[in-house]
Design an enzyme around this catalytic site. Sequence first.
Site, short mmCIF file in Angstrom:
data_model
loop_
_atom_site.label_atom_id
_atom_site.label_comp_id
_atom_site.label_asym_id
_atom_site.label_seq_id
_atom_site.Cartn_x
_atom_site.Cartn_y
_atom_site.Cartn_z
N GLU A 58 4.19 -5.82 -1.05
CA GLU A 58 3.26 -5.40 -2.10
C GLU A 58 3.95 -4.32 -2.92
OE1 GLU A 58 -0.21 -3.02 -0.98
OE2 GLU A 58 -1.37 -4.16 -2.43
N GLU B 81 -6.33 11.83 -2.10
CA GLU B 81 -5.89 13.15 -2.59
C GLU B 81 -5.18 13.02 -3.93
OE1 GLU B 81 -4.86 11.35 -0.15
OE2 GLU B 81 -2.87 11.86 0.61
N ARG B 82 -4.85 11.77 -4.33
CA ARG B 82 -4.19 11.61 -5.63
C ARG B 82 -5.21 11.44 -6.77
NH1 ARG B 82 0.53 7.38 -4.20
NH2 ARG B 82 -1.00 6.58 -2.72
N CYS C 33 -5.76 -4.22 -5.84
CA CYS C 33 -5.57 -5.03 -4.63
C CYS C 33 -5.76 -6.51 -4.96
CB CYS C 33 -6.52 -4.59 -3.53
SG CYS C 33 -8.23 -4.89 -3.97
N LYS D 4 -13.79 10.91 2.36
CA LYS D 4 -12.46 11.53 2.16
C LYS D 4 -11.81 10.74 1.03
CE LYS D 4 -8.44 11.22 2.83
NZ LYS D 4 -7.47 11.21 1.69
P1 NAD Z 1 -2.94 4.67 1.08
O1 NAD Z 1 -2.96 3.83 2.30
O2 NAD Z 1 -1.72 5.47 0.80
O3 NAD Z 1 -4.14 5.73 1.15
C1 NAD Z 1 -5.46 5.34 1.44
C2 NAD Z 1 -6.18 6.48 2.14
O4 NAD Z 1 -5.55 6.70 3.41
C3 NAD Z 1 -6.08 7.79 1.37
O5 NAD Z 1 -7.33 8.43 1.41
C4 NAD Z 1 -4.99 8.57 2.10
O6 NAD Z 1 -5.21 9.95 2.08
C5 NAD Z 1 -5.09 8.04 3.52
N1 NAD Z 1 -3.77 8.01 4.19
C6 NAD Z 1 -2.59 7.67 3.63
N2 NAD Z 1 -1.60 7.71 4.56
C7 NAD Z 1 -2.18 8.08 5.73
C8 NAD Z 1 -1.69 8.28 7.05
N3 NAD Z 1 -0.41 8.12 7.35
N4 NAD Z 1 -2.57 8.65 8.00
C9 NAD Z 1 -3.88 8.82 7.71
N5 NAD Z 1 -4.40 8.64 6.46
C10 NAD Z 1 -3.57 8.27 5.49
O7 NAD Z 1 -3.33 3.73 -0.14
P2 NAD Z 1 -3.23 4.06 -1.69
O8 NAD Z 1 -1.80 4.09 -2.08
O9 NAD Z 1 -4.10 5.23 -2.01
O10 NAD Z 1 -3.95 2.78 -2.30
C11 NAD Z 1 -3.27 1.60 -2.61
C12 NAD Z 1 -3.36 0.59 -1.50
O11 NAD Z 1 -4.73 0.29 -1.22
C13 NAD Z 1 -2.71 -0.73 -1.82
O12 NAD Z 1 -2.02 -1.18 -0.71
C14 NAD Z 1 -3.88 -1.64 -2.14
O13 NAD Z 1 -3.66 -3.02 -1.93
C15 NAD Z 1 -4.90 -1.12 -1.20
N6 NAD Z 1 -6.24 -1.48 -1.63
C16 NAD Z 1 -6.85 -2.49 -0.98
C17 NAD Z 1 -8.10 -2.90 -1.39
C18 NAD Z 1 -8.78 -4.04 -0.70
O14 NAD Z 1 -9.91 -4.29 -1.02
N7 NAD Z 1 -8.14 -4.72 0.23
C19 NAD Z 1 -8.73 -2.27 -2.46
C20 NAD Z 1 -8.07 -1.22 -3.11
C21 NAD Z 1 -6.81 -0.83 -2.67
#
Ligand code: NAD
Length: 486
Positions: free
Chosen positions: A386, A181-182, A286, A178
């Site tokens: 963050e 979506e962005r 991240c 999955k």
């Molecule tokens: P996000 O949490 O908004 O989304 C991640 C995924 O979760 C997406 O596929 C999204 O559709 C899904 N999602 C979002 N909200 C949800 C909900 N309420 N219920 C179920 N699914 C949901 O993250 P993002 O904005 O796409 O990515 C940035 C974040 O990811 C930052 O916090 C960054 O630090 C983190 N990140 C961490 C690592 C790591 O290795 N620790 C690596 C890359 C990014």
Amino acid sequence: MTQTKIEILKNYVGGEWIESNSDKTEEVFNPATGEVIAHVPVSSQEDVDHAVETAYQSFQQWKEVPVPKRARILFKYQQLLVDHWDELAEIVTVENGKSLKEAKGEVQRGIENVEFAAGAPSLTMGEQLPSIAEGLESGVYRYPIGVVGGITPFNFPMMVPCWMFPLAIATGNTFVLKPSERTPLLANRLAELLEEAGLPKGVFNIVHGAHDVVNGLLEHKKVAAISFVGSQPVAEYVYKKGTDNLKRVQALSGAKNHSIVLSDANLQNAATQITNAAFGSAGERCMAASVVAVEESIADRFIDLLIEKANEIRIGNGLGEDVFLGPVIREAHKERTLDYIETGEKEGANLVRDGRIDEDTKRDGYFVGPTIFDNVTADMEIWQDEIFAPVLSIARVKDLNAAVELTNQSRFANGACIFTKDGGAVRQFRETIDAGMLGVNIGVPAPMAFFPFSGWKDSFYGDLHANGKDGINFYTRQKVITTRWV
Ligand code: NAD
């Protein structure tokens, strides 16, 4: 026709490109221009059920495919990724906004994951002890776990999925991705190339969408494990819900990465590295440097260097030549970042470089210039949260002890870096700092396919990290057999 050019993206299930049975869609924007470049389906529970059932059926055959044969498909895939390197990087830049140079680097990291996974025949070997007792021998064998669900963030459309599916399928599992979506476009291209590499139908599947798809995967009885990467609240939710449904879960979470600059450091190097780490990929990494704890005695000189380097940064569309700083992902994220800058001012931090006024941020798209706050303290929101944007906080500290003490107050513990020439200081840093990924005289201790990657504290929920041997262990289970030959 490539899937990346169509208007409403399709899901990929059982080797077929199929329409979601939901008619809900979301717009996908090019963040550098604000233009809509595709629509992504917000798929339904039924879409998830179909994909998981397909992946489950395919697992029954795929797990029987000899490991070197699986590896051979990955070798072919690796070559295809290399052949399409520039094209893949361009898709990343268009949907995510990062510069083409960074996108090419991201593609490289993804390719390395495939290269690592192609080593599955050696990586998944068992172990034997021929005489565990009189006339008795024992050995351990490794097996896949079943259907793996992968849920990924917007900031690395190539690298993060590649932390997951190459190793998962190399070890004999089937996969349902999955994507964010962005940034959903690249995933479809990865699937097309997997097909070209000869991957059997149903081994790799994509269901586009948002929360419903995530919940569908977390609740589905035929999903054995979940690999998640994303923000902290969602990571915590996914970990709790996934384990509640008795799944194996690794949830890589948000971050606030600290760099420590000591007075003996090569300040030019430190400033260059930290500038890249804080403002590269618009701070949407991240492993981005978001706080610098700098020794008071050199703070003024160091901050001047940082400002000088930030002033040299070229802002614009990541496809443009020499552009370093692209847009943030969405208008709402830009607004949130501008709110944080206001908060920092209200909290009493000293705004020494204001990224709101850079001329190049006035164009279409979601641009924020490099922003630097001085005199930031741990009670401020800009220190704690963050921000995930090109905003860097500087805290002045007396010495290394104070820097470590400050850093360890953070609830996050993904990465931390030190800049110094003093071996003793490096050792002290290594032994006392809370973080999963450490760097010495580098800005970004980047994830490498060959080593486990993740943070501590609220930056990670689970046990086995992504990549390296942890990845192999996460995607496999073991049998121990004890034998007496009579
Ligand atoms: P996000 O949490 O908004 O989304 C991640 C995924 O979760 C997406 O596929 C999204 O559709 C899904 N999602 C979002 N909200 C949800 C909900 N309420 N219920 C179920 N699914 C949901 O993250 P993002 O904005 O796409 O990515 C940035 C974040 O990811 C930052 O916090 C960054 O630090 C983190 N990140 C961490 C690592 C790591 O290795 N620790 C690596 C890359 C990014």
